[in-house]
Design a protein around this motif. Structure first.
Motif: not given
Ligand SMILES: Nc1ncnc2c1ncn2[C@@H]1O[C@H](COP(=O)(O)OP(=O)(O)OP(=O)(O)O)[C@@H](O)[C@H]1O
Ligand SMILES: [Mg+2]
Length: 479
Positions: A30-46
């Motif tokens: 989960g932490i790993e996915e979270y870290q990944q998601l955290k990385l994707l947060k800006h592109p998704v927001k955009l």
């Protein structure tokens, strides 16, 4: 806590249960996915921002497009209506607006088109009525002119009155016959225009007309001192039983009656003269034969005197009959150009000696042209006038002859006026009849001979009272 950097490690091991390891694994995953998601947060927001902006813009454009479409569907018909109203106001009623949809605007356009159609239809009807009215007016005007020409030119007198008895029209002949000015009598009530005997007569005619719609009556009336005969045809004008006025048509029969009476007398005189004259010659011849045969042997003064009386009396009767038939015969006129003034002066000269108690006057109002007349016959006519005037004057008086050239009528008017006893209205119509005399010794042929002479010269003669006293004869001769 120790201050040095010695590393102390305590290793504690324990058996981890299967569940826990699985949980740990899933947590680390989960932490790993979270870290990944955290990385994707800006592109998704955009991405989301862009998507939302696109959607918002699409909605905005859609709304504008829809608004424009709706406004277009309203403004075009309204503009068309405005254009239509302007065209209709300019008078173009054939203008129609094209049909749009089937909403309220469409029914408004339809009403507008219906209205212009109705307007166009009623305008056409109006134009047709106007043309018809104009045609009718022209026809009425033509008829009116036609009637006016007829009324102006007919010899009969025509007068029309309205329901209240006011004169509405009077034609030329009526004005001439009644010696009135049409302008003075139009729009006047007959009750104000007529007086005495004339008003009574008119009222009688009105009363009779109220009962009958038309009547024919012979009338004898005195106008300006002259007795006149008329035949009156009166017609009441009625509309739905209501009295609208009347039309009076009348003919002047005065001259005609006079001529008829004279013609009748001429016929009687001709026959009598013929019958009386025939036996005269044998009577005279027989008397003369008796005289020739028996005057010698008889030698009787009575016989001779009787024969002379017979011959003389036969001659007298012949003269009388000749005079009689002079009236009966249509005299042959022998006209020559002649000046009236010297002719009348010559005639007056015959009287100057014998009648000093009569003052003769001769006046001419203007230059009198020469006339084609029979001199002898005219002298005879004046002698008859003067003889009558002298016996009407008696003791003392005057005889005035006035001459006037009536340029407008192309006629000469001769008036012979005296200051005698005058003539009653009753006798006036009979004056020109043969054998009408008020004198014991009068033959009554004088004025009838005068009348014949004037008629033979295409003239007219009439009699009226002289002012202030006496009689006035008026002669009108064509120039
Ligand atoms: N100027 C006059 N004034 C008054 N009465 C007149 C006048 N002229 C004519 N009369 C009347 O008219 C009548 C007819 O006249 P007319 O000349 O025809 O015949 P008369 O004079 O009677 O007869 P005669 O001419 O044969 O003598 C007269 O009897 C008289 O009554
Ligand atoms: Mg006479």
């Amino acid at each position: 806590m120790p201050e040095n950097n010695a590393t102390v490690m305590i290793v504690i091991t324990t058996m981890i249960g299967k569940n826990l390891s699985e949980n740990l694994a899933s947590v680390s995953k989960g932490i790993e996915e979270y870290q990944q998601l955290k990385l994707l947060k800006h592109p998704v927001k955009l991405t989301h921002y862009v998507t939302l902006t696109i959607v918002a813009l699409m909605i905005l454009f859609g709304a504008i497009w829809f608004g424009l479409k709706v406004s277009k569907s309203l403004t075009i018909p309204i503009r068309n209506l405005a254009e239509g109203t302007r065209r209709v106001a300019e008078g173009n009623l054939s203008f129609r607006i094209g049909q749009v949809g089937d909403d309220e605007m469409a029914s408004l356009v339809q009403s507008f088109n219906q209205m212009t159609f109705d307007l166009q239809k009623s305008r056409k009807e109006l134009e047709y009525s106007a043309i018809k009215l104009r045609d009718q007016n022209t026809e009425i005007e033509e008829k009116r002119q036609y009637m006016e020409i007829i009324l102006h030119n007919i010899s009969a007198g025509v007068i029309s009155l309205d329901a209240k008895g006011f004169v509405t029209t009077i034609n030329k002949s009526a004005a001439a016959m009644l010696a009135i000015n049409p302008l003075e009598v139009t729009n006047q009530s007959y009750r104000h225009l007529l007086h005495g005997q004339h008003l009574t007569l008119a009222s009688e005619v009105m009363d009779k007309l109220a009962l009958d719609s038309s009547l024919n009556i012979p009338l004898k009336i005195t106008l300006d001192g002259r007795q006149k005969s008329f035949m009156l045809h009166a017609t009441a004008l009625k509309k739905n039983g209501a009295h609208m006025g009347m039309v009076l048509v009348f003919d002047d029969l005065t001259e005609q009656e006079k001529l008829q009476r004279i013609a009748a007398w001429r016929e009687v005189a001709r026959r009598i003269a013929h019958e009386v004259k025939n036996p005269l010659t044998p009577i005279k011849l027989s008397a003369q034969r008796l005289h020739r045969k028996f005057s010698g042997p008889l030698d009787d003064s009575v016989f001779n005197e009787c024969i002379k009386t017979i011959v003389d009396q036969v001659d007298q009767i012949r003269n009388l009959v000749n005079e009689f038939s002079a009236f009966a015969r249509f005299p042959t006129v022998n006209p020559v150009p002649c000046d009236l003034i010297p002719l009348i002066e010559e005639t007056i000269a015959l009287y100057r000696e014998g009648t000093p108690h009569i003052e003769f006057k001769l006046e001419a109002h203007n230059e009198i042209p020469k006339l084609n007349i029979d001199k002898q016959q005219f002298k005879r006519a004046f002698i008859n006038f003067f003889d009558n005037a002298i016996s009407a004057i008696g003791e003392q008086g005057s005889i005035t002859v006035t001459l006037e050239h009536l340029m407008a009528l192309k006629a000469i008017k001769i008036a012979v006026a005296d200051s005698g006893v005058g003539i009653s209205d009753e006798n006036k119509p009979r004056l020109f009849e043969p054998y009408f005399s008020t004198k014991e010794q009068g033959t009554g042929l004088g004025l009838s001979i005068v009348n014949s002479i004037i008629s033979d010269h295409n003239g007219k003669i009439s009699v009226m009272d002289n002012e202030p006293q006496g009689t006035k004869f008026i002669i009108e001769l064509p120039v």
